[in-house]
Design a protein around this motif. Structure first.
Motif, PDB file in Angstrom:
ATOM      1  N   LEU A  76       6.458  28.602  15.432  1.00 53.13           N
ATOM      2  CA  LEU A  76       5.416  28.123  14.571  1.00 53.13           C
ATOM      3  C   LEU A  76       5.489  28.018  13.226  1.00 53.13           C
ATOM      4  O   LEU A  76       4.882  27.455  12.389  1.00 53.13           O
ATOM      5  CB  LEU A  76       4.205  29.419  14.938  1.00 53.13           C
ATOM      6  CG  LEU A  76       3.599  29.459  16.392  1.00 53.13           C
ATOM      7  CD1 LEU A  76       2.916  31.018  16.302  1.00 53.13           C
ATOM      8  CD2 LEU A  76       2.724  28.480  16.506  1.00 53.13           C
ATOM      9  N   THR A  99      -1.305  35.677  12.150  1.00 53.61           N
ATOM     10  CA  THR A  99      -0.960  35.009  13.498  1.00 53.61           C
ATOM     11  C   THR A  99      -1.572  36.050  14.531  1.00 53.61           C
ATOM     12  O   THR A  99      -1.099  37.329  14.707  1.00 53.61           O
ATOM     13  CB  THR A  99       0.391  34.920  13.565  1.00 53.61           C
ATOM     14  OG1 THR A  99       0.787  34.150  12.554  1.00 53.61           O
ATOM     15  CG2 THR A  99       0.573  34.015  14.881  1.00 53.61           C
ATOM     16  N   GLU A 102      -2.527  35.305  20.968  1.00 53.60           N
ATOM     17  CA  GLU A 102      -2.409  34.097  21.799  1.00 53.60           C
ATOM     18  C   GLU A 102      -1.790  32.812  21.003  1.00 53.60           C
ATOM     19  O   GLU A 102      -1.105  31.936  21.657  1.00 53.60           O
ATOM     20  CB  GLU A 102      -4.055  33.665  21.966  1.00 53.60           C
ATOM     21  CG  GLU A 102      -4.078  32.334  22.942  1.00 53.60           C
ATOM     22  CD  GLU A 102      -3.549  32.179  24.008  1.00 53.60           C
ATOM     23  OE1 GLU A 102      -3.018  30.892  24.078  1.00 53.60           O
ATOM     24  OE2 GLU A 102      -3.154  33.275  24.614  1.00 53.60           O
ATOM     25  N   GLU A 103      -2.110  32.737  19.812  1.00 50.26           N
ATOM     26  CA  GLU A 103      -1.086  31.877  19.124  1.00 50.26           C
ATOM     27  C   GLU A 103       0.293  31.986  19.135  1.00 50.26           C
ATOM     28  O   GLU A 103       1.035  30.818  19.085  1.00 50.26           O
ATOM     29  CB  GLU A 103      -1.644  31.780  17.446  1.00 50.26           C
ATOM     30  CG  GLU A 103      -3.257  31.428  17.371  1.00 50.26           C
ATOM     31  CD  GLU A 103      -3.698  31.626  16.153  1.00 50.26           C
ATOM     32  OE1 GLU A 103      -4.580  30.855  15.639  1.00 50.26           O
ATOM     33  OE2 GLU A 103      -3.118  32.673  15.207  1.00 50.26           O
ATOM     34  N   ARG A 104       0.746  33.034  19.162  1.00 41.80           N
ATOM     35  CA  ARG A 104       2.230  33.275  19.245  1.00 41.80           C
ATOM     36  C   ARG A 104       2.597  32.807  20.620  1.00 41.80           C
ATOM     37  O   ARG A 104       3.809  32.166  20.698  1.00 41.80           O
ATOM     38  CB  ARG A 104       2.591  34.800  19.065  1.00 41.80           C
ATOM     39  CG  ARG A 104       2.342  35.277  17.565  1.00 41.80           C
ATOM     40  CD  ARG A 104       2.770  36.975  17.707  1.00 41.80           C
ATOM     41  NE  ARG A 104       4.303  36.978  17.645  1.00 41.80           N
ATOM     42  CZ  ARG A 104       4.950  36.665  16.599  1.00 41.80           C
ATOM     43  NH1 ARG A 104       4.377  36.448  15.552  1.00 41.80           N
ATOM     44  NH2 ARG A 104       6.308  36.803  16.938  1.00 41.80           N
ATOM     45  N   ARG A 106       1.393  30.238  22.322  1.00 39.97           N
ATOM     46  CA  ARG A 106       1.436  28.829  22.468  1.00 39.97           C
ATOM     47  C   ARG A 106       2.659  28.142  21.446  1.00 39.97           C
ATOM     48  O   ARG A 106       3.574  27.353  22.056  1.00 39.97           O
ATOM     49  CB  ARG A 106       0.136  28.120  21.726  1.00 39.97           C
ATOM     50  CG  ARG A 106      -1.252  28.494  22.437  1.00 39.97           C
ATOM     51  CD  ARG A 106      -2.118  27.592  22.061  1.00 39.97           C
ATOM     52  NE  ARG A 106      -3.343  27.720  22.711  1.00 39.97           N
ATOM     53  CZ  ARG A 106      -4.455  27.012  22.477  1.00 39.97           C
ATOM     54  NH1 ARG A 106      -4.405  26.167  21.444  1.00 39.97           N
ATOM     55  NH2 ARG A 106      -5.638  27.595  23.063  1.00 39.97           N
ATOM     56  N   VAL A 447      -2.608  25.138  16.349  1.00 40.60           N
ATOM     57  CA  VAL A 447      -2.490  26.618  16.012  1.00 40.60           C
ATOM     58  C   VAL A 447      -1.895  26.823  14.623  1.00 40.60           C
ATOM     59  O   VAL A 447      -2.368  27.608  13.917  1.00 40.60           O
ATOM     60  CB  VAL A 447      -1.503  27.547  17.080  1.00 40.60           C
ATOM     61  CG1 VAL A 447      -1.071  28.814  16.587  1.00 40.60           C
ATOM     62  CG2 VAL A 447      -2.423  27.544  18.369  1.00 40.60           C
ATOM     63  N   GLN A 450      -4.435  26.192  11.976  1.00 42.23           N
ATOM     64  CA  GLN A 450      -5.227  27.284  11.598  1.00 42.23           C
ATOM     65  C   GLN A 450      -4.505  28.390  10.876  1.00 42.23           C
ATOM     66  O   GLN A 450      -5.092  29.081   9.827  1.00 42.23           O
ATOM     67  CB  GLN A 450      -5.774  27.733  12.875  1.00 42.23           C
ATOM     68  CG  GLN A 450      -6.809  26.539  13.604  1.00 42.23           C
ATOM     69  CD  GLN A 450      -7.126  27.155  15.079  1.00 42.23           C
ATOM     70  OE1 GLN A 450      -7.397  28.241  15.127  1.00 42.23           O
ATOM     71  NE2 GLN A 450      -7.079  26.141  15.864  1.00 42.23           N
ATOM     72  N   ILE A 451      -3.117  28.771  11.388  1.00 43.91           N
ATOM     73  CA  ILE A 451      -2.602  29.583  10.592  1.00 43.91           C
ATOM     74  C   ILE A 451      -2.260  29.502   9.078  1.00 43.91           C
ATOM     75  O   ILE A 451      -2.624  30.557   7.942  1.00 43.91           O
ATOM     76  CB  ILE A 451      -1.259  29.963  11.235  1.00 43.91           C
ATOM     77  CG1 ILE A 451      -1.597  30.783  12.762  1.00 43.91           C
ATOM     78  CG2 ILE A 451      -0.347  31.178  10.540  1.00 43.91           C
ATOM     79  CD1 ILE A 451      -0.200  30.643  13.728  1.00 43.91           C
TER      80      ILE A 451
END
Length: 475
Positions: A76, A99, A102-104, A106, A447, A450-451
């Motif tokens: 990411l 972060t 769930e983003e991690r 992905r 993702v 957004q981060i």
């Protein structure tokens, strides 16, 4: 003998013996998920018949590569913490605090896809939330040796001034420890044995002595290994001296940590005496050449470790520091950086790089009874690499065979055509067969967008070198 698959007419690198174990015009027979025969094409075809025959003319067939240390969710943050000092504090922490788990998950899929597409079949992933990330390995069909990151660092650690002693939060440590125990109890030896679990103390400077001892006892109870950063930089050394008056390796020795269970990552700051101590106790070394070169401008003492009789493996570390989860990249870096360090072109030959990404890696992570060589009875984790590529031609077999140096110094990963893991074809003709690659990339990009928005003020406030370069129009 009837088998499921035969791969024939290849340059077969079994990795048996002292070198690469080359069999020209070699073949492999696979039944279910097991290698049941190796030899010349004539020998295998005369004794086996297959449901499927793969013609590997002008291709190298070799064991799948093993990435002995990575943080998969770091994809990411690729390209966000390079060319700078204090890369963790000023590059990663401003992003990581914004972060979500769930983003991690992905983001981790990006690393796994990149790894598989460049020939990695086994991943030693050291991440959080691993109980969810492990589902990506199940989905894609890879082999994984996984650990949850355990530390006692509070969520506010990113605000701590560089150099100050870390505060410990025992409640945070117990919460993360329970996640690691849950991972072990739910996932160890699952998916036909493809998923195995380790315990993951992040580093000796990031938790209390009491928690370190608890993790050691758990590793003994579950008969598994400890995946741990050790002597990874001057930051760790300084923290340990301030807290205990000891360097990390001496401190860990007092706790009984230095044995065959310990997979010691980086060892960047280890002295020769400390290395001799580690190797004498049976610990292994996870060497991430690209990451440490980019992050610290250093070459960890892997040659000292090998010369002392230790077992070392290659890893990529995180794409946040290394920009790459490509083991061909690491094999090349490992060889070149150590030649430069020793000022000797004979140091760290190409065959050693290949062994540290296959058979030596399997020993270092404790899976050499299953993977690492193309040997009868082992798991069928195999890759097929097309050497009929401009960057790998010409191919010469006599008087000098040039395939091994060309793979290490010339291959870029895209030459991997087919990946077989546990007897199952996971990638064929460069296409991943188990997931929607394009959709997974789009999801990860969404993702990250957004981060970046949420972390904007913290990134700007970090005043990192990378940010200054961008403001000066260098980027």
């Amino acid at each position: 003998m009837k088998v499921d698959m035969i791969i024939a007419n290849s340059f077969l690198m079994t990795m048996e013996g002292k070198g690469v174990g080359m069999i020209e015009n070699g073949a492999v027979a696979i039944k279910d998920n097991i290698i049941v025969g190796t030899g010349t094409t004539q020998e295998i075809l005369s004794t086996h018949r297959a449901e499927r025959l793969i013609d590997a003319t002008d291709k190298v067939v070799m064991p799948g590569l093993i990435n002995a240390h990575l943080h998969s969710a770091g994809a990411l943050f690729r390209g966000m913490a390079q060319d700078m000092s204090h890369w963790m504090q000023k590059g990663l922490w401003p992003l990581a605090k914004h972060t979500q788990e769930e983003e991690r998950v992905r983001g981790s899929l990006l690393s796994i896809m990149e790894g598989v597409k460049s020939g990695t079949t086994t991943f030693c992933d050291f991440e959080t939330p691993m109980n969810e990330i492990v589902g990506n390995y199940v989905k894609i069909g890879a082999r994984a040796r996984v650990a949850e990151v355990v530390n006692e660092l509070p969520d506010t650690i990113g605000a701590l001034p560089v150099g100050e002693l870390y505060p410990f939060d025992p409640a945070t440590g117990q919460r993360k420890l329970q996640k690691n125990i849950c991972l072990m109890e739910q996932w160890h030896e699952q998916e036909n044995g493809r998923i195995t679990c380790l315990f993951g103390p992040q580093a000796p400077d990031m938790m209390s002595k009491e928690l370190l001892l608890e993790l050691k006892e758990l590793a003994e109870k579950y008969n598994t290994r400890l995946h741990m950063h050790v002597a990874q930089g001057d930051r760790e050394i300084n923290q340990m001296i301030k807290r205990y008056g000891k360097r990390p390796i001496a401190f860990l020795d007092e706790l009984g940590y230095l044995d065959q269970r310990l997979m010691a990552v980086h060892l960047t700051e280890a002295t020769k005496d400390e290395i001799r101590l580690l190797t004498s106790k049976g610990a292994s070394m996870m060497y991430c050449p690209g990451a440490i070169a980019i992050i610290d401008g250093l070459v960890p003492p892997v040659m000292d470790f090998v010369e002392a009789g230790g077992t070392a493996a290659l890893g990529t570390d995180s794409a946040a520091g290394n920009n790459s989860i490509n083991m061909f990249n690491e094999m090349k870096f490992a060889a070149i950086l150590n030649k430069v360090k020793r000022q000797d072109p004979k140091v760290f030959p190409a065959w050693l790089s290949l062994r540290m990404a296959t058979v030596e890696a399997a020993r270092a992570i404790g899976l050499d009874h299953e993977i690492g060589t193309i040997t009868k009875g082992k798991k069928a984790d195999i890759i097929i690499v097309n050497v009929d590529d401009p960057g790998l031609r010409p191919v010469i077999g006599d008087p000098i065979r040039n395939i091994v140096p060309n793979l290490v110094y010339g291959a870029r990963g895209h030459e991997v055509e087919t990946v077989i893991i546990d007897g199952r074809v996971v990638m064929e003709k460069r296409k991943l067969l188990t997931i929607d690659e394009k959709q997974s990339i789009i999801a990860a990009q969404d993702v990250v967008n957004q981060i970046a928005q949420r972390a904007h003020d913290d990134i700007v406030g970090s005043e990192s070198d990378l940010l200054k370069m961008m403001r000066a129009d260098y980027l």
